[in-house]
Enzyme design. Sequence first.
Site, PDB file in Angstrom:
ATOM      1  N   CYS A  88      40.020  32.921  38.105  1.00 27.81           N
ATOM      2  CA  CYS A  88      39.748  31.480  38.058  1.00 27.81           C
ATOM      3  C   CYS A  88      39.799  30.866  39.455  1.00 27.81           C
ATOM      4  O   CYS A  88      39.021  29.956  39.780  1.00 27.81           O
ATOM      5  CB  CYS A  88      40.753  30.782  37.150  1.00 27.81           C
ATOM      6  SG  CYS A  88      40.771  31.407  35.467  1.00 27.81           S
ATOM      7  N   ASP A 131      21.622  13.952  29.042  1.00 25.25           N
ATOM      8  CA  ASP A 131      21.583  12.876  28.048  1.00 25.25           C
ATOM      9  C   ASP A 131      22.651  13.098  26.977  1.00 25.25           C
ATOM     10  O   ASP A 131      22.426  12.841  25.796  1.00 25.25           O
ATOM     11  CB  ASP A 131      20.192  12.769  27.407  1.00 25.25           C
ATOM     12  CG  ASP A 131      19.125  12.404  28.426  1.00 25.25           C
ATOM     13  OD1 ASP A 131      19.431  11.670  29.380  1.00 25.25           O
ATOM     14  OD2 ASP A 131      17.973  12.872  28.277  1.00 25.25           O
TER      15      ASP A 131
END
Length: 221
Positions: free
Chosen positions: A45, A135
Amino acid sequence: MSLKLGDTFPNYKFQTTQGEFNFHDWLGDSWAILFSHPADYTPVCTTELGAVAKQAEDFKKLGVKLIGYSIDTVSSHEGWIKDIEHYNGLACGKFPYPIIAGSRKQAADLGMLDPDEVDKAGLPVTARCVFVLKDKKLKLSLLYPATTGRNIAELLRVVKSLQLTMEKKVATPANWQPGDKCMVIPSIKDDEAKKLFPKGFETAKLPSEKAYIRLTPDPSS
């Protein structure tokens, strides 16, 4: 509630390293990538979030907002960011995107948990999910196990493909890169394709004699 393509992303209220906000307010009408990681202070990570930070300007040029996610706390994220910056040679104090301090329920609802990797308490950790949004809707998702790091160049490539294919009536073939030839989508008839693609197109000759592979120069070039 695993998300499917076209679904609207839930409007969660998120605690992040850049404050608290409703996700839809932060997102607006922009493109965005939300990517999860298994846990703070873990090796893979640390490389991933650093790699994304290094290419944050490339995503910004494409109009893409970035946001990380795990079920660690904000204070844990803030401490870990210092390690990310140091290990990846980043400028300190200027981390370019927020990291969400999510809940286990949110992660479960979004289909993020990796059943094969558990934390010290024996609970599943967050997998390496990628949600590309526009969107407020899911346009692309990728799911990696906790043990496999992501390729950030591939995330940039797929965003460029998505943006091109939403604007132009083309598809992108395997291993496509910006500037490579694109494919005319099958629903476009030849007469219409001649008008849409002034640079022309070529039709592959196939044993089936079906004219379903038509290549045209990248219309954005």
